[in-house]
Design a protein around this motif. Structure first.
Motif, mmCIF file in Angstrom:
data_model
loop_
_atom_site.group_PDB
_atom_site.id
_atom_site.type_symbol
_atom_site.label_atom_id
_atom_site.label_comp_id
_atom_site.label_asym_id
_atom_site.label_seq_id
_atom_site.Cartn_x
_atom_site.Cartn_y
_atom_site.Cartn_z
ATOM 1 N N CYS A 78 67.520 -3.223 -6.788
ATOM 2 C CA CYS A 78 67.263 -1.856 -7.276
ATOM 3 C C CYS A 78 65.828 -1.426 -6.962
ATOM 4 O O CYS A 78 65.586 -0.263 -6.634
ATOM 5 C CB CYS A 78 67.502 -1.769 -8.785
ATOM 6 S SG CYS A 78 69.187 -2.168 -9.297
ATOM 7 N N LYS A 79 64.899 -2.371 -7.074
ATOM 8 C CA LYS A 79 63.489 -2.040 -6.871
ATOM 9 C C LYS A 79 63.116 -1.918 -5.395
ATOM 10 O O LYS A 79 62.122 -1.283 -5.059
ATOM 11 C CB LYS A 79 62.621 -3.096 -7.547
ATOM 12 C CG LYS A 79 62.765 -3.084 -9.066
ATOM 13 C CD LYS A 79 62.065 -4.244 -9.728
ATOM 14 C CE LYS A 79 62.305 -4.216 -11.245
ATOM 15 N NZ LYS A 79 61.729 -5.387 -11.930
ATOM 16 N N ALA A 88 59.851 2.228 -4.333
ATOM 17 C CA ALA A 88 60.445 2.140 -2.996
ATOM 18 C C ALA A 88 61.961 2.213 -3.069
ATOM 19 O O ALA A 88 62.613 2.736 -2.165
ATOM 20 C CB ALA A 88 60.010 0.831 -2.339
ATOM 21 N N GLY A 89 62.546 1.678 -4.131
ATOM 22 C CA GLY A 89 63.999 1.659 -4.281
ATOM 23 C C GLY A 89 64.496 2.799 -5.153
ATOM 24 O O GLY A 89 64.142 3.961 -4.945
ATOM 25 N N SER A 148 64.547 2.753 -11.458
ATOM 26 C CA SER A 148 64.478 1.295 -11.668
ATOM 27 C C SER A 148 63.373 0.838 -12.625
ATOM 28 O O SER A 148 63.603 -0.099 -13.407
ATOM 29 C CB SER A 148 64.354 0.575 -10.323
ATOM 30 O OG SER A 148 63.196 0.985 -9.619
ATOM 31 N N PRO A 149 62.155 1.457 -12.637
ATOM 32 C CA PRO A 149 61.137 0.974 -13.580
ATOM 33 C C PRO A 149 61.519 1.180 -15.048
ATOM 34 O O PRO A 149 60.950 0.535 -15.931
ATOM 35 C CB PRO A 149 59.897 1.818 -13.226
ATOM 36 C CG PRO A 149 60.137 2.295 -11.839
ATOM 37 C CD PRO A 149 61.609 2.501 -11.749
ATOM 38 N N PRO A 179 58.584 9.209 -12.502
ATOM 39 C CA PRO A 179 57.565 8.950 -11.464
ATOM 40 C C PRO A 179 57.003 10.241 -10.900
ATOM 41 O O PRO A 179 57.714 11.242 -10.761
ATOM 42 C CB PRO A 179 58.330 8.167 -10.397
ATOM 43 C CG PRO A 179 59.770 8.478 -10.623
ATOM 44 C CD PRO A 179 59.903 8.703 -12.101
ATOM 45 N N GLY A 180 55.717 10.222 -10.599
ATOM 46 C CA GLY A 180 55.040 11.397 -10.059
ATOM 47 C C GLY A 180 54.806 11.259 -8.566
ATOM 48 O O GLY A 180 55.542 10.575 -7.847
ATOM 49 N N GLN A 181 53.731 11.883 -8.107
ATOM 50 C CA GLN A 181 53.449 11.924 -6.676
ATOM 51 C C GLN A 181 53.057 10.558 -6.107
ATOM 52 O O GLN A 181 53.404 10.226 -4.977
ATOM 53 C CB GLN A 181 52.329 12.935 -6.413
ATOM 54 C CG GLN A 181 51.984 13.127 -4.946
ATOM 55 C CD GLN A 181 50.926 14.210 -4.751
ATOM 56 O OE1 GLN A 181 50.469 14.823 -5.712
ATOM 57 N NE2 GLN A 181 50.543 14.440 -3.510
ATOM 58 N N PHE A 182 52.353 9.752 -6.899
ATOM 59 C CA PHE A 182 51.765 8.527 -6.355
ATOM 60 C C PHE A 182 52.426 7.252 -6.865
ATOM 61 O O PHE A 182 52.022 6.160 -6.483
ATOM 62 C CB PHE A 182 50.266 8.486 -6.681
ATOM 63 C CG PHE A 182 49.510 9.682 -6.156
ATOM 64 C CD1 PHE A 182 49.331 9.853 -4.793
ATOM 65 C CD2 PHE A 182 49.019 10.644 -7.022
ATOM 66 C CE1 PHE A 182 48.650 10.962 -4.308
ATOM 67 C CE2 PHE A 182 48.341 11.757 -6.543
ATOM 68 C CZ PHE A 182 48.157 11.915 -5.180
#
Length: 329
Positions: free
Chosen positions: A296-297, A281-282, A286-287, A274-277
């Motif tokens: 988890c999410k 949330a969890g 998780s993705p 994951p990057g800046q945007f």
């Protein structure tokens, strides 16, 4: 008493579109004579964590930590002058790209002796003798002659050895090696790693090895810290990590090693870091995690205990199965 102790280190970079968190609440502990590897794919905050310790990040970076102590010194409260007396002498770093880290305008000998001039009381002739000794120690042939060479006159392997000589000049208590074998062929990689581990044994210094090569980790270090998206997700002894990884990301990294492949096609980790945007949330993994559920999410995990490798996971793995979850059966 630990040689280096960092607690809740975070690094934010100011960008044109807001703040980007490159390091998110990382802990690092290194004891005297310790061999620690920090592993993870690109963008996991490995190098940034150590550059924050060295004070070498640009002005756009904001560094915060609950604790950052080295050898009894609180690095957060030291003046710039007092910090410079430690950095380069007691803490030293081998940078990732020797050809861009060495100054092309000065000879290799001058760059080694400059470090000695700044941090020791050696005379000019003593600095010359120490430079020759260092060049010989790192395996550079004809050291007296090579001292007068400029970086562009050395091969990649020789440049890396010269970088190591500079880093070792003042006999540091802690050596940080940032991808020391990047851009080197396999034979030279093995020589550099053998050189570093041999020097570590001879001098008794502690070493932090930053790498993404799990093969190097298996052969070189004692403890492994796994980072993902700026967070520490696992910390284990090297044998335990390879035998029984507790975080799904660690397990996925190890499963992707060619020597562990059970099928013709190598397994991969779907998605991207994951990057800046697009930070979830969890749990940040998780993705991409095959075991992730709604919890988890939605909820940020907290680190598990030492028995579970401090895994930053709601359901740490035990021999490939998530604990505390019905699907574990």
């Amino acid at each position: 008493m630990s040689l280096l102790e960092i607690r809740n280190l975070s690094v934010d970079f100011a960008t044109s579109s807001g703040q980007f968190r490159a390091v998110d609440g990382v802990d690092v502990t290194v004891d005297e004579g310790d061999l620690l590897a920090i592993v993870g794919e690109s963008g996991s905050g490995k190098s940034v964590s150590m550059l924050a310790l060295m004070g070498l990040l640009p002005w756009t970076a904001t560094v915060t930590a609950d604790k950052m102590e080295f050898d009894g010194h609180d690095l957060r409260r030291l003046s710039g002058r007092a910090r410079r007396r430690i950095i380069g002498r007691d803490i030293s770093m081998i940078f990732q790209e020797p050809m861009s880290s060495l100054n092309p305008a000065f000879t290799v000998g001058w760059q080694i002796k400059e470090s000695l001039r700044k941090h020791t009381s050696l005379s000019r002739s003593q600095r010359q003798d120490r430079a020759v000794e260092l060049m010989r120690q790192v395996g550079i042939p004809a050291p007296e002659k090579r001292l007068s060479a400029y970086p562009h006159q050395l091969s990649g392997g020789m440049s890396q050895r010269a970088m190591i000589a500079i880093a070792l000049a003042c006999r540091p208590k802690l050596l940080i090696a940032d991808e020391p074998t990047t851009a080197l062929d396999v034979t030279i990689q093995a020589q550099i790693l053998e050189l570093l581990t041999g020097l570590q044994e001879d001098t008794g210094m502690a070493m932090v090895l930053i790498t993404h090569d799990m093969g190097v980790v298996a052969e070189t270090v004692e403890r492994v810290q796994v980072q993902y998206a700026g967070q520490r997700v696992e910390l284990q002894e090297v044998q335990g990590l390879f035998d029984d990884p507790h975080h799904p990301y660690t397990a996925a990294l190890l499963a992707a090693l060619p020597e562990r492949a059970t099928e013709r096609k190598l397994p991969t980790i779907p998605g991207v870091v994951p990057g800046q945007f697009d930070r979830p949330a969890g749990c940040l993994f998780s993705p991409r995690c095959q075991f992730a559920d709604a919890r988890c999410k939605a909820e940020r995990p907290v680190p598990a205990g030492p028995a579970m490798g401090h895994a930053l996971c709601h359901y740490p793995l035990s021999h490939g199965h998530p604990t505390g979850k019905e699907t574990a059966a």
